[in-house]
Enzyme design. Structure first.
Site, PDB file in Angstrom:
ATOM      1  N   LYS A  86       1.743 -10.695  -9.754  1.00 31.80           N
ATOM      2  CA  LYS A  86       1.169  -9.825  -8.626  1.00 31.80           C
ATOM      3  C   LYS A  86       1.509 -10.860  -7.267  1.00 31.80           C
ATOM      4  O   LYS A  86       1.421 -11.672  -6.942  1.00 31.80           O
ATOM      5  CB  LYS A  86      -0.536  -9.429  -8.950  1.00 31.80           C
ATOM      6  CG  LYS A  86      -0.239  -8.130  -8.063  1.00 31.80           C
ATOM      7  CD  LYS A  86      -2.473  -8.433  -8.658  1.00 31.80           C
ATOM      8  CE  LYS A  86      -3.224  -7.185  -7.818  1.00 31.80           C
ATOM      9  NZ  LYS A  86      -4.897  -7.428  -7.725  1.00 31.80           N
ATOM     10  N   SER A 161      -6.803  -2.592  -7.916  1.00 30.52           N
ATOM     11  CA  SER A 161      -5.549  -3.543  -6.940  1.00 30.52           C
ATOM     12  C   SER A 161      -3.442  -3.608  -7.763  1.00 30.52           C
ATOM     13  O   SER A 161      -3.037  -4.159  -7.722  1.00 30.52           O
ATOM     14  CB  SER A 161      -5.986  -4.533  -5.881  1.00 30.52           C
ATOM     15  OG  SER A 161      -6.330  -5.893  -7.057  1.00 30.52           O
ATOM     16  N   SER A 185     -10.240  -4.000 -11.116  1.00 32.32           N
ATOM     17  CA  SER A 185      -7.979  -4.425 -10.413  1.00 32.32           C
ATOM     18  C   SER A 185      -7.309  -4.145 -11.540  1.00 32.32           C
ATOM     19  O   SER A 185      -5.959  -4.128 -11.643  1.00 32.32           O
ATOM     20  CB  SER A 185      -8.360  -5.035  -9.295  1.00 32.32           C
ATOM     21  OG  SER A 185      -8.896  -4.995  -8.567  1.00 32.32           O
TER      22      SER A 185
END
Length: 485
Positions: A86, A161, A185
């Site tokens: 990420k 996210s 997330s």
């Protein structure tokens, strides 16, 4: 239920299958990385799930993996398997941009502990997964990298996210993805995109990372993170199957005392002597479930009953309702001091989204909660952790929705203030868990109205394997096919 299509391409295989094939020399890591790169080329231009893909770097890592196989070296459980990292996680040589231009110019000098763990297990990083700016929305778009789409429906969020991670998995770009979770997330994007998301117990996977910096108008600033990041945020895996998620979880498990919440070792957990009990917590008094959400819960409960679990239904569990409300206090007050930096460098979308976030929190706690309220919130958190652990122990699970709604329409948090206020109560199953630090897994249950729907399972602290066993029982019986089948 559709019959899954037999895989014909390497990118369609599970991480478990790929690791076994590399270890037995049936395939090379170079071949499977090339297969994933081809899939990225075919699908990523539309979805924008992965950014900063460096084919030569990934292929060099794959060649090293193949050399280790040829030399007879000891191989890790993920040897030669591609994984995405990420954009808010330190990976050496790549900027930890977090979707913010001011953070995009300094390549990380080292890896975060979770990335080191993946490399040690033999995984080959392949691309950086997109997220919202500052990784703080349930949507995945930012001014630096653009918008990530949900491969099931471009008009719906892929979640946030870790939306890029989930979208890339669902599209077949990589078999595994690293993510992190402080308010859903990992779990929410996994559910939006029909894959598996694991939020481990706080402290199980190290959250240590090298120092982070931001270029601001006042100069270079080292970023310090507030108490909720250290106490509520976790690193964890997303995967296309429960078995792959379990494999990655154990590979990433890295007790690390540099992490302020790290534990020196994960305690051994005995298996329950009798049937595991599951309490189905259908809802929250403040919100009504979408009918497709209730259908997913009913199916998940039926699958668990068929597998021998003892399932009982609760109308609601006040402890979880209170925990979700408490999340809104603690997270919001920890964000407040960094609002000037966000306003300086974050972009219009994150500023608008945070306006909605603060409005929703104010509806629960008032415009400016006092220091006494904040301190009492942390004290109450400790009590709730004890109460939930007493309830669950080592032989009981909770089955909950992921969200009271289907995957939200894109930008629902910034296009309509009233709509933004309704997102908070709908996400109570996502926000209740982080503030308490318990493990949870989201697993696909069925396809309804053209979208995947999942259920969440919550277990006692460090009971990840017990939770994953139940998720496996659901997956085995649900038979949800991949998007390309």
């Amino acid at each position: 239920m559709a019959t899954p299509t037999r895989p014909t391409e390497l990118w369609q295989l599970s991480a478990t299958e790929l690791a076994s094939a590399v270890r037995s020399r049936e395939v090379s890591s170079v071949d499977l990385v090339r297969s994933c790169l081809d899939r990225i080329e075919a699908t990523n231009p539309r979805l924008n799930a992965l950014v900063d893909v460096r084919p030569e770097e990934a292929l060099a890592g794959a060649r090293r993996a193949d050399e280790q196989v040829a030399s007879g070296a000891e191989l890790g459980p993920l040897h030669g398997v591609p994984v995405s990292i990420k954009i808010n996680t330190e990976q050496r040589g790549h900027a930890t941009s977090n979707g913010v231009a001011a953070l995009a110019h300094r390549p990380a000098e080292g890896d975060a502990a979770c990335v080191t763990a993946l490399r040690t297990a033999g995984a080959v990083p392949l691309g950086r997964s997109n997220s919202p700016a500052f990784s703080f929305r349930w949507f995945s778009t930012n001014d630096l990298h653009g918008r990530t789409l949900n491969p099931w429906d471009a008009e719906r969020t892929p979640g946030g996210s870790s939306g890029g991670a989930a979208s890339s998995l669902a599209a077949g770009m990589t078999p595994l993805a690293q993510g992190n979770d402080i308010g859903g997330s990992i779990r929410f994007p996994a559910a939006c995109c029909g894959v598996v998301g694991v939020r481990p117990t706080v402290g199980r996977i190290s959250d240590w990372a090298p120092p982070a910096y931001a270029d601001t108008p006042e100069g270079l600033v080292e970023l310090d993170f507030p108490p909720t990041v250290h106490s509520c945020a976790v690193q964890g895996p997303l995967a296309r199957t429960v078995a792959d998620a379990r494999l990655a979880l154990h590979a990433m498990t890295t007790p690390d005392l540099r992490d302020s919440s790290g534990v020196p070792a994960v305690p051994p957990r005995p298996r329950p002597a009798g049937p595991v009990r599951v309490d189905l917590v259908r809802g929250n008094p403040a919100v009504k479930n979408h009918p497709a959400v209730d259908r997913a819960l009913d199916r998940a409960a039926a699958h668990l009953t068929d597998a021998g679990y003892e399932v009982d239904e609760l109308a609601d569990l006040p402890l979880l309702t209170e925990a979700a409300r408490l999340w809104a206090l603690l997270i919001t007050e920890d964000i407040r001091p960094v609002l000037p930096l966000v306003h300086q460098v974050g972009g219009d979308d994150i500023r608008t989204a945070l306006d909605g976030h603060f409005a929703a929190a104010a509806a629960l706690w008032g415009e400016r909660p006092t220091l006494r309220t904040y301190i009492d919130g942390w004290a109450r958190r400790a009590t709730l952790i004890t109460r939930l652990q007493e309830l669950l122990g080592g032989d009981r699970l909770l089955l909950t929705p992921v969200c009271a709604e289907p995957a939200f329409e894109q930008d629902a948090d910034i296009t309509d203030p009233d709509r933004a206020l309704r997102l908070f109560p709908a996400m109570w199953p996502m926000t209740a868990v982080p503030v308490l630090g318990f493990p949870a897994v989201t697993v696909p249950v069925h396809i309804d109205e053209g979208l995947p729907f999942s259920a969440q399972l919550i277990g006692g602290r460090f009971e990840e394997d017990l939770v994953l066993d139940a998720a496996q029982a659901i997956e085995d019986r649900a038979g949800v096919p991949p998007l390309w089948a």
